[in-house]
Design a protein around this motif. Structure first.
Motif, PDB file in Angstrom:
ATOM      1  N   GLN A   1       6.738   0.201  -3.382  1.00  0.00           N
ATOM      2  CA  GLN A   1       7.807   0.688  -2.516  1.00  0.00           C
ATOM      3  C   GLN A   1       7.227   1.310  -1.251  1.00  0.00           C
ATOM      4  N   HIS A   2       8.080   1.351  -0.204  1.00  0.00           N
ATOM      5  CA  HIS A   2       7.671   1.913   1.085  1.00  0.00           C
ATOM      6  C   HIS A   2       7.609   3.431   1.021  1.00  0.00           C
ATOM      7  N   VAL A   3       6.638   4.007   1.712  1.00  0.00           N
ATOM      8  CA  VAL A   3       6.604   5.457   1.874  1.00  0.00           C
ATOM      9  C   VAL A   3       7.723   5.879   2.833  1.00  0.00           C
ATOM     10  N   LEU A   4       7.864   5.133   3.937  1.00  0.00           N
ATOM     11  CA  LEU A   4       8.954   5.365   4.888  1.00  0.00           C
ATOM     12  C   LEU A   4       9.925   4.200   4.794  1.00  0.00           C
ATOM     13  N   GLU A   5      11.160   4.459   4.399  1.00  0.00           N
ATOM     14  CA  GLU A   5      12.135   3.399   4.207  1.00  0.00           C
ATOM     15  C   GLU A   5      12.704   2.896   5.524  1.00  0.00           C
ATOM     16  N   TYR A   6      12.688   3.747   6.566  1.00  0.00           N
ATOM     17  CA  TYR A   6      13.315   3.351   7.829  1.00  0.00           C
ATOM     18  C   TYR A   6      12.542   2.183   8.457  1.00  0.00           C
ATOM     19  N   GLU A   7      13.274   1.163   8.904  1.00  0.00           N
ATOM     20  CA  GLU A   7      12.650   0.002   9.530  1.00  0.00           C
ATOM     21  C   GLU A   7      12.997  -0.025  11.014  1.00  0.00           C
ATOM     22  N   PHE A   8      11.964  -0.087  11.862  1.00  0.00           N
ATOM     23  CA  PHE A   8      12.164  -0.146  13.303  1.00  0.00           C
ATOM     24  C   PHE A   8      12.581  -1.557  13.719  1.00  0.00           C
ATOM     25  N   ASP A   9      12.973  -1.693  14.993  1.00  0.00           N
ATOM     26  CA  ASP A   9      13.465  -2.982  15.478  1.00  0.00           C
ATOM     27  C   ASP A   9      12.418  -4.079  15.368  1.00  0.00           C
ATOM     28  N   ASN A  10      11.139  -3.723  15.449  1.00  0.00           N
ATOM     29  CA  ASN A  10      10.082  -4.738  15.371  1.00  0.00           C
ATOM     30  C   ASN A  10       9.684  -5.074  13.932  1.00  0.00           C
TER      31      ASN A  10
ATOM     32  N   PRO B   1       5.454   4.998  11.784  1.00  0.00           N
ATOM     33  CA  PRO B   1       5.939   5.689  12.989  1.00  0.00           C
ATOM     34  C   PRO B   1       5.296   5.102  14.237  1.00  0.00           C
ATOM     35  N   PRO B   2       5.974   5.188  15.391  1.00  0.00           N
ATOM     36  CA  PRO B   2       5.462   4.559  16.623  1.00  0.00           C
ATOM     37  C   PRO B   2       4.066   5.003  17.001  1.00  0.00           C
ATOM     38  N   TRP B   3       3.724   6.270  16.775  1.00  0.00           N
ATOM     39  CA  TRP B   3       2.398   6.750  17.166  1.00  0.00           C
ATOM     40  C   TRP B   3       1.297   6.200  16.281  1.00  0.00           C
TER      41      TRP B   3
ATOM     42  N   VAL C   1       3.386   2.635  -1.660  1.00  0.00           N
ATOM     43  CA  VAL C   1       2.910   3.260  -2.889  1.00  0.00           C
ATOM     44  C   VAL C   1       2.997   2.182  -3.974  1.00  0.00           C
ATOM     45  N   VAL C   2       1.846   1.783  -4.494  1.00  0.00           N
ATOM     46  CA  VAL C   2       1.768   0.673  -5.456  1.00  0.00           C
ATOM     47  C   VAL C   2       1.243   1.210  -6.781  1.00  0.00           C
ATOM     48  N   LYS C   3       1.931   0.841  -7.885  1.00  0.00           N
ATOM     49  CA  LYS C   3       1.511   1.248  -9.236  1.00  0.00           C
ATOM     50  C   LYS C   3       1.235  -0.013 -10.051  1.00  0.00           C
ATOM     51  N   PRO C   4      -0.072  -0.374 -10.234  1.00  0.00           N
ATOM     52  CA  PRO C   4      -0.396  -1.542 -11.062  1.00  0.00           C
ATOM     53  C   PRO C   4      -0.112  -1.244 -12.542  1.00  0.00           C
ATOM     54  N   LEU C   5      -0.100  -2.308 -13.329  1.00  0.00           N
ATOM     55  CA  LEU C   5       0.133  -2.140 -14.768  1.00  0.00           C
ATOM     56  C   LEU C   5      -1.074  -1.557 -15.476  1.00  0.00           C
ATOM     57  N   ASP C   6      -2.263  -1.709 -14.909  1.00  0.00           N
ATOM     58  CA  ASP C   6      -3.483  -1.282 -15.588  1.00  0.00           C
ATOM     59  C   ASP C   6      -4.318  -0.324 -14.747  1.00  0.00           C
ATOM     60  N   GLY C   7      -3.683   0.476 -13.927  1.00  0.00           N
ATOM     61  CA  GLY C   7      -4.463   1.392 -13.096  1.00  0.00           C
ATOM     62  C   GLY C   7      -3.606   2.511 -12.545  1.00  0.00           C
ATOM     63  N   ASP C   8      -4.266   3.389 -11.743  1.00  0.00           N
ATOM     64  CA  ASP C   8      -3.565   4.518 -11.153  1.00  0.00           C
ATOM     65  C   ASP C   8      -2.769   4.082  -9.918  1.00  0.00           C
ATOM     66  N   GLU C   9      -1.852   4.936  -9.529  1.00  0.00           N
ATOM     67  CA  GLU C   9      -1.030   4.681  -8.350  1.00  0.00           C
ATOM     68  C   GLU C   9      -1.902   4.708  -7.094  1.00  0.00           C
ATOM     69  N   MET C  10      -1.638   3.785  -6.159  1.00  0.00           N
ATOM     70  CA  MET C  10      -2.443   3.665  -4.931  1.00  0.00           C
ATOM     71  C   MET C  10      -1.543   3.839  -3.711  1.00  0.00           C
ATOM     72  N   SER C  11      -2.120   4.403  -2.655  1.00  0.00           N
ATOM     73  CA  SER C  11      -1.450   4.473  -1.356  1.00  0.00           C
ATOM     74  C   SER C  11      -2.113   3.439  -0.443  1.00  0.00           C
ATOM     75  N   VAL C  12      -1.327   2.468   0.023  1.00  0.00           N
ATOM     76  CA  VAL C  12      -1.871   1.301   0.730  1.00  0.00           C
ATOM     77  C   VAL C  12      -1.307   1.264   2.150  1.00  0.00           C
ATOM     78  N   THR C  13      -2.165   0.920   3.091  1.00  0.00           N
ATOM     79  CA  THR C  13      -1.765   0.699   4.483  1.00  0.00           C
ATOM     80  C   THR C  13      -1.802  -0.787   4.785  1.00  0.00           C
ATOM     81  N   ALA C  14      -0.702  -1.315   5.329  1.00  0.00           N
ATOM     82  CA  ALA C  14      -0.671  -2.696   5.833  1.00  0.00           C
ATOM     83  C   ALA C  14      -0.836  -2.624   7.337  1.00  0.00           C
TER      84      ALA C  14
ATOM     85  N   SER D   1       5.486  10.984   2.889  1.00  0.00           N
ATOM     86  CA  SER D   1       6.632  10.949   3.794  1.00  0.00           C
ATOM     87  C   SER D   1       6.511  12.020   4.875  1.00  0.00           C
ATOM     88  N   ASN D   2       5.739  13.058   4.606  1.00  0.00           N
ATOM     89  CA  ASN D   2       5.438  14.074   5.631  1.00  0.00           C
ATOM     90  C   ASN D   2       4.191  13.620   6.384  1.00  0.00           C
TER      91      ASN D   2
END
Length: 1046
Positions: A235-244, A249-251, A262-275, A288-289
């Protein structure tokens, strides 16, 4: 090396007060390794080139210590020097000691650079990075500014080859040969670097928000706790989707971030991922902060989310290899392809399809407007070529005059559709006017009293349409007998369809008909409406083709007509798009070289070149055309024509140069090609138009110190001052004063202006002059007053203070910036300050702090500083301004660093008065100053530290500064290389150290060691402040020790 560093190397964005750095990525790592290998192997392969001394040494801050250099070097307290020296007895390698762990290297040959990299050992990569970051264009420093990296065609190699071939047998010829070989070797290495970089970049995959969102939707369909799921949740950390399509956030989008998951695999700990556009990676914790998030990468970067999750989760990898997942992914891919096909017009990655669609739409619009125009126009109305398609219907309704019907020729209508009206965005210079584009289309009315010439021209046009070649030539000659400079005759030719016929004649093979047609078009194209009609009918394209004709009269007439028509941007764009710039530049090569005997043939060559320069002058008002002229090789040809003796030739040549000199590449070329000497020489001409253009060119080029020095060297200051006496020619006066203003930025030039009594002449121009003259006059006076105290007295004696103060009430922003600077410079003299105070000048300066322009605000605040310093009873004067102190404190909220620095300097002067200090303290100056303490800009640091030191003198302000977190950031200021920052910071720390808590904070921040070093400074104020601060810290330590042992 320059092109690859500028284009292929990947740089970080420029930080506050700093410069961009090379990013830490694979592409830059390959570039640095190639650079290291090239430099280390260079002396063994090319010993003669490795010994060539650089034009300017390469300088950078090194990570090495002098102890790491082994070999034959001279060591001293201030650093390390090589025993090898250049012809000026300067060491080829000099390691300058700036501090205990801070060194700066000066290297003058590739041989010494190779030795340094070999000595670096495992620090080679770090050292190479520092070299290239500090020297963005190494070739320019090695061989000189003439070999700097430029966009487009680079003639430096040909110039050096020509110079080397001319000189033979002496030492300079051998040096030029070595330079040429070195230049070729560096260019060869640069090409190799570029090829490797392109190969590396071609293998990179760039993600887009659409691709990432589709992949997330696909993975979400396989998320859950069931047996057939690939992962537990995503799931997304920030749910809001910009026009692009981004969820970042823009900055952070400017850094390429698309979303955070935030990704939770079946066989591991929760991960925070940047695309990111460069790939997907695990970050160090994004929540979210955003303020509490850590966006730094942790581990490798993967090409997509699936690859990342496959590497992190074994169960996920097993699942995506199953048949079910493959079928589901294929279905999703088909849906995505269908979506892309349906929205091809909006796809940003398909410029060719978009451009094609755009052109098709334009054609449809043109055809639709033409169809509507034909339907709505009655037989009594005649078709008129125009680009105002949207207004054509309304125009047809409004016209109530019956005119003879005429048909637009097929050729003319065909040409009309060829003109690309919307093909590309406009890119024009600021000097061009948009009024022509919007001018109204006026027509002759039948009911009005038309002169007899109108009807005679109508008859001649009929002969042009239906007669044979002889009749056509006679009709053209007869038409030229009319006064074609009259607007009535010009519009008569257009109204009866004469323009169509004249343009069609240009496509015939009859030279006499072409010449006659062009002579008429040249005269009538001075009219705004006529030149627009010529462009509408496609006449420019035909004229551009004629530029390659063998007949020189045709070339001249065509170029002159283009010069008249290309007064608005659409026409200039048309000339460029049809290859006209290249053909016009070729005309410049027709001029005779050297002292050729004057013959009819040589005079015709001069005429051809003059007409080509006229056309280029008109076209050069477009930024893209300036680039096209340079790429077509126009600069060397213009430089050669600048040496001509013909004034009618020089005017368009200098006009083109002064128009193009707004570009840095042209200013560099004008300096290196020796054109400054010719511009100065032509200042002595009797032709005022030529003088005006030469002065304008110098005005634009004199931004660089080297150019200002050349102007002085060639004696250009004297004729510029002499031009101040020609006050009746305002254009010439504006150009001359502008050139004096820019040249006055060099102290040596100011000394010469003093000898020439230029101050008195400039003061005489402060009254009853247009604003464009006043801006330059005041700018010149400000520069002269700032650099020489005697000039401030000269301005006062010449009566210049009152008119300067009066100009503070104006509205022109550029004039206000220069006036405030001049008044501030004059206010440093006590006598001048008395006059300014009597004229209420300080109040006017204070009122300018309310101006919306930040440059005006900053300049006014800087001017207020010397006024407060030199005014009698300054404290009472400042308090007399109602709301003045609150206003200046409120400017600390500005986001402009120049405004902040100037306001801090003003506050430091205001705070010298105890009552004023109490008032600004009540207005909250302490927390505002503390908030600025984290800045990295040295100019702001210096004045901020001064303001903090002054504000500590009141009440509990020094305690408040500590509570607002201003102390620890101030300690970092001591690492600045600027001694003025050190002095101001040490003074502020001394005042703050009188509070025990601040002493503890300073000690914890490591303030003692740099302060001890500064106690040994030659600056007495810095010595005293540093020693006082250390003394206060030591007193606190002694008090603690006594309390401990009691």
């Amino acid at each position: 090396m320059g092109q690859t560093l500028a284009r292929a190397a990947q740089w970080t964005s420029v930080s506050e007060g700093g410069e961009g750095k090379l990013e830490f990525n694979k592409a830059n790592e390959l570039l640095l390794n190639s650079f290291i290998r090239f430099v280390e192997a260079f002396p063994s392969k090319h010993p003669q080139e490795a010994a060539l001394v650089f034009k300017t040494p390469l300088v950078w801050k090194t990570v090495l210590d002098t102890s790491e250099f082994s070999g034959d070097y001279e060591r001293s307290d201030d650093g390390l020097r090589s025993k090898a020296r250049d012809k000026h007895d300067q060491p080829l390698l000099f390691v300058e000691k700036l501090g205990e762990l801070n060194h700066k290297v000066h290297v003058s040959t590739l041989g010494e650079l190779s030795n340094l990299l070999k000595a670096a050992g495992n620090k080679k990569m770090q050292e190479a990075r520092a070299i290239l970051e500090a020297n963005r264009d190494p070739v320019a420093k090695i061989l000189g500014d003439g070999f700097a990296t430029v966009e487009g065609e680079d003639n430096s190699t040909l110039r050096l080859l020509d110079q080397a071939s001319k000189e033979s047998g002496d030492q300079s010829a051998e040096e030029n040969q070595t330079k040429l070989r070195l230049l070729l070797l560096t260019q060869q290495f640069d090409m190799e670097l570029m090829r490797n970089s392109i190969k590396e970049l071609s293998q990179e995959i760039r993600l887009t928000p659409q691709l990432v969102n589709n992949e997330i939707h696909l993975l979400q369909s396989f998320a859950g706790t069931d047996g057939g799921c690939a992962l537990e949740s995503i799931q997304h950390v920030l749910e809001y989707e910009f026009d692009n399509g981004c969820h970042a956030p823009p900055w952070r989008q400017v850094n390429g971030d698309i979303c955070y998951l935030v990704v939770k695999p079946l066989d591991g700990d929760e991960m925070s991922v940047t695309a990111n556009t460069s790939g997907c990676y695990v970050n160090k914790g994004v929540t979210s902060n955003m303020d509490d998030s850590n966006f730094d990468r942790e581990g490798e970067t993967y090409k997509d989310l699936v690859s990342l999750l496959s590497a992190k989760s074994r169960k996920f990898q097993d699942m995506i290899n199953s048949k079910e997942f493959a079928l589901h992914e294929e279905k999703k891919t088909e849906q995505l392809n269908a979506y892309e096909d349906a929205n091809a017009d909006d796809e940003p990655d398909r410029p060719m399809e978009r451009e094609k669609t755009k052109e098709e739409k334009e054609e449809k619009v043109i055809k639709e407007k033409t169809r509507k125009s034909k339907k709505k126009t009655s037989p009594s109305k005649k078709m008129q070529p125009t680009l105002n398609w949207k207004n054509e219907e309304n125009k047809g309704k409004q016209e109530k005059v019956d005119k003879p019907e005429k048909k637009v020729s097929r050729q003319a209508s065909d040409r009309k559709t060829k003109t690309p009206a919307l093909e590309e965005e406009y890119s024009e210079s600021s000097s061009e006017s948009e009024e022509e584009e919007e001018s109204t289309d006026r027509r002759q009315e039948q009911n009005s009293d038309l002169p007899s010439e109108y009807w005679q021209i109508q008859k001649l046009v009929k002969y042009l349409k239906g007669g044979n070649q002889t009749a056509t030539v006679i009709a053209l000659c007869a038409m030229r007998d009319f006064n074609l400079s009259q607007e009535t005759c010009q519009l008569a030719i257009r109204d009866v369809g004469g323009l169509d016929v004249l343009i069609n004649l240009l496509e015939t093979n009859a030279i006499k008909c072409k010449i006659g047609s062009l002579k008429i078009l040249k005269e009538i194209s001075r009219n705004t409406q006529i030149r627009k009609a010529i462009a509408d009918l496609g006449g420019l394209q035909t004229m551009v083709d004629i530029l390659q004709a063998s007949d020189k009269d045709l070339k001249c007439l065509s170029a002159e007509t283009i010069a008249n028509v290309a007064k608005f941007r659409r026409a200039r764009r048309t000339v460029r798009q049809h290859g006209g710039i290249r053909k016009l530049v070729a005309l410049l090569d027709c001029a005779p070289i050297g002292s050729v005997p004057v013959t009819p043939e040589s005079e015709k060559d001069v005429e051809v070149a003059k007409c080509g320069a006229l056309a280029l002058w008109s076209c050069s008002k477009s930024t893209k055309n300036k680039q096209a002229i340079r790429k077509a090789g126009g600069i060397p040809l213009l430089a050669r024509l600048l040496k001509a003796r013909h004034e009618d030739m020089l005017i368009p040549v200098v006009g083109t140069l002064q128009e193009c000199s707004s570009e840095h590449s042209y200013r560099l070329a004008i300096r290196t090609e020796g054109m400054i000497e010719d511009l100065v020489k032509n200042l002595h001409s009797e032709n005022q138009e030529l003088q005006m253009h030469c002065a304008s060119a110098i005005f634009k080029c004199a931004e660089e110190k080297e150019t200002r020095d050349l102007v002085r060297l060639y004696g250009g200051l004297d004729p510029m001052v002499a031009l101040l006496n020609k006050s009746d020619n305002k254009e010439l006066l504006a150009a001359a004063t502008g050139a004096i203003w820019k040249c006055a930025m060099s102290p040596e030039n100011v000394s010469r202006f003093q000898e020439l009594k230029a101050i008195e002449l400039l003061v005489g121009l402060l009254n009853e002059q247009p604003e464009e003259v006043l801006v330059n006059v005041v700018g010149a006076l400000g520069e002269c007053a700032a650099q020489e105290p005697s000039n401030r007295m000269a301005i006062r004696k010449a009566g210049g203070i009152p008119p300067l103060v009066n100009l503070l009430t104006g509205t022109n922003q550029a004039l206000l910036v220069n006036v405030t600077k001049a008044v501030g410079a004059c206010a440093t003299e006590a006598d001048n300050m008395g006059i300014i105070d009597r004229l209420d000048g300080v109040r006017l300066l204070w009122s300018l702090l309310k101006n919306q322009n930040q440059q005006v605000q900053a300049s006014a605040a800087w001017a207020i500083c010397p006024c407060i310093e030199n005014a009698k009873d300054a404290g009472e004067m400042v308090r007399s301004f109602v709301g003045g102190l609150e206003l200046i404190v409120s400017l600390l909220k500005s986001d402009d660093r120049e405004v902040l620095a100037s306001v801090c300097a003003a506050i430091a002067n205001i705070a010298k008065d105890e009552e004023n200090l109490a008032v600004i303290t009540d207005h909250g100056v302490v927390p505002m100053l503390a908030k600025l303490a984290t800045t990295t800009d040295d100019k702001l640091r210096r004045h901020l530290a001064d303001a903090i030191a002054r504000c500590c003198m009141w009440g509990n302000n020094r305690v408040a500064f500590g509570q607002n977190g201003a102390v620890a950031p101030l300690v970092k200021y001591l690492k600045s290389p600027d001694i003025n920052v050190h002095r101001a910071t040490a003074t502020a720390l001394f005042q703050l150290s009188r509070d025990p808590n601040n002493c503890i904070t300073m000690h914890d921040s490591g303030v003692v060691k740099p302060l001890i070093d500064m106690v040994g400074s030659e600056d007495f104020a810095l010595q005293e402040a540093a020693a006082g601060c250390i003394g206060n810290i030591r007193l606190l330590a002694l008090a603690n020790e006594k309390a401990r042992y009691k």
